[in-house]
Design a protein around this motif. Structure first.
Motif, mmCIF file in Angstrom:
data_model
loop_
_atom_site.group_PDB
_atom_site.id
_atom_site.type_symbol
_atom_site.label_atom_id
_atom_site.label_comp_id
_atom_site.label_asym_id
_atom_site.label_seq_id
_atom_site.Cartn_x
_atom_site.Cartn_y
_atom_site.Cartn_z
ATOM 1 N N VAL A 68 -0.056 15.345 6.279
ATOM 2 C CA VAL A 68 0.647 14.104 5.945
ATOM 3 C C VAL A 68 0.572 13.136 7.126
ATOM 4 O O VAL A 68 0.289 11.953 6.950
ATOM 5 N N TRP A 69 0.779 13.656 8.334
ATOM 6 C CA TRP A 69 0.708 12.810 9.524
ATOM 7 C C TRP A 69 -0.700 12.247 9.714
ATOM 8 O O TRP A 69 -0.860 11.111 10.170
ATOM 9 N N ALA A 70 -1.721 13.007 9.358
ATOM 10 C CA ALA A 70 -3.097 12.515 9.488
ATOM 11 C C ALA A 70 -3.294 11.233 8.677
ATOM 12 O O ALA A 70 -4.083 10.363 9.044
ATOM 13 N N ILE A 71 -2.562 11.095 7.608
ATOM 14 C CA ILE A 71 -2.630 9.887 6.770
ATOM 15 C C ILE A 71 -1.654 8.827 7.296
ATOM 16 O O ILE A 71 -2.043 7.710 7.618
ATOM 17 N N ALA A 72 -0.383 9.197 7.387
ATOM 18 C CA ALA A 72 0.668 8.232 7.762
ATOM 19 C C ALA A 72 0.573 7.800 9.215
ATOM 20 O O ALA A 72 0.983 6.690 9.561
ATOM 21 N N GLY A 73 0.036 8.645 10.081
ATOM 22 C CA GLY A 73 -0.033 8.346 11.502
ATOM 23 C C GLY A 73 -1.050 7.282 11.861
ATOM 24 O O GLY A 73 -1.043 6.768 12.976
ATOM 25 N N ASP A 74 -1.919 6.943 10.916
ATOM 26 C CA ASP A 74 -2.880 5.851 11.127
ATOM 27 C C ASP A 74 -2.140 4.547 10.860
ATOM 28 O O ASP A 74 -2.143 4.023 9.744
ATOM 29 N N PHE A 75 -1.500 4.019 11.893
ATOM 30 C CA PHE A 75 -0.631 2.854 11.753
ATOM 31 C C PHE A 75 -1.336 1.690 11.070
ATOM 32 O O PHE A 75 -0.778 1.057 10.172
ATOM 33 N N ALA A 76 -2.568 1.423 11.454
ATOM 34 C CA ALA A 76 -3.301 0.290 10.874
ATOM 35 C C ALA A 76 -3.841 0.597 9.482
ATOM 36 O O ALA A 76 -4.232 -0.315 8.759
ATOM 37 N N GLY A 77 -3.825 1.857 9.079
ATOM 38 C CA GLY A 77 -4.381 2.243 7.778
ATOM 39 C C GLY A 77 -3.379 2.268 6.647
ATOM 40 O O GLY A 77 -3.649 2.843 5.584
ATOM 41 N N ILE A 78 -2.256 1.635 6.797
ATOM 42 C CA ILE A 78 -1.180 1.685 5.798
ATOM 43 C C ILE A 78 -1.619 1.216 4.410
ATOM 44 O O ILE A 78 -1.146 1.717 3.396
ATOM 45 N N SER A 79 -2.556 0.291 4.342
ATOM 46 C CA SER A 79 -2.980 -0.210 3.020
ATOM 47 C C SER A 79 -3.747 0.846 2.233
ATOM 48 O O SER A 79 -3.915 0.713 1.022
ATOM 49 N N LYS A 80 -4.180 1.914 2.884
ATOM 50 C CA LYS A 80 -4.884 3.006 2.198
ATOM 51 C C LYS A 80 -3.932 3.824 1.333
ATOM 52 O O LYS A 80 -4.379 4.568 0.468
ATOM 53 N N TRP A 81 -2.637 3.712 1.595
ATOM 54 C CA TRP A 81 -1.672 4.500 0.833
ATOM 55 C C TRP A 81 -0.452 3.715 0.354
ATOM 56 O O TRP A 81 0.438 4.288 -0.273
ATOM 57 N N ASN A 82 -0.403 2.430 0.587
ATOM 58 C CA ASN A 82 0.729 1.633 0.109
ATOM 59 C C ASN A 82 0.229 0.604 -0.901
ATOM 60 O O ASN A 82 -0.457 -0.351 -0.546
ATOM 61 N N SER A 83 0.583 0.792 -2.160
ATOM 62 C CA SER A 83 0.084 -0.061 -3.250
ATOM 63 C C SER A 83 0.606 -1.495 -3.199
ATOM 64 O O SER A 83 0.089 -2.355 -3.901
#
Length: 177
Positions: free
Chosen positions: A46-61
């Motif tokens: 989960v952190w591997a996804i959420a921890g990418d601060f700049a990658g938020i648009s990859k998981w926030n609709s």
């Protein structure tokens, strides 16, 4: 004696007027939002996804795009409006980060300022628990804000952003997206 009673009554009324005026004249109060979700995936995944601060648009609709680093990001909402956010604390070992909005854009979010924290912790059955919480001030910090910039509008917009993010994080981490 009558004059004294009239004086006390007038003092009491003046005190009530002053209290009412003060109550109406206070500025905005900080608002809080706190959302959480349980995810059936290892906290490190989960952190591997959420921890990418700049990658938020990859998981926030709610977001169309995001770019930056683990120090700063620019998020673009579905309506095209953007906000710039900066990390205050980034702790990958603790699986948490705290950040804040740099410059308000009331068309992106009806808040004059906000700060937030995202935390991933172990949950039950080997899963994860993710909490995302924040504090903000309404978009219009005057005494009589319009409906679209009041406390409720800010709470509604940021809650929607956080919930969409947590739902998207869950879907991505559980392999549903």
């Amino acid at each position: 004696m009558r004059l004294k009673a009239v004086f006390h009554a007038m003092s009491f009324v003046a005190g009530l007027v002053a209290l009412t005026t003060l109550a109406q004249a206070h500025g905005p109060t900080p608002q809080k939002i706190d959302e959480a979700i349980d995810i059936k995936a290892d906290p490190k995944a989960v952190w591997a996804i959420a921890g990418d601060f700049a990658g938020i648009s990859k998981w926030n609709s709610e977001l169309k795009a995001s770019e930056g680093s683990n120090e700063k990001r620019v998020i673009t909402f579905k309506n095209g409006e953007q906000l710039e956010e900066e990390v205050d604390e980034y702790n990958p070992q603790g699986m948490t980060y705290s950040y804040r909005m740099l410059n308000p854009n009331l068309k992106a979010a009806p808040a004059s300022s906000y700060s937030a924290t995202l935390v991933v912790t172990p949950g039950g059955d080997g899963g994860s628990h993710v909490e995302w919480y924040g504090r903000f001030y309404r978009g219009d910090t005057g005494n009589e804000p319009p409906d679209e910039l009041n406390d409720e509008a800010g709470r509604e917009a940021l809650t929607k952003l956080f919930k969409a993010g947590l739902d998207g994080l869950k879907a991505k981490a559980e392999g549903h997206s």
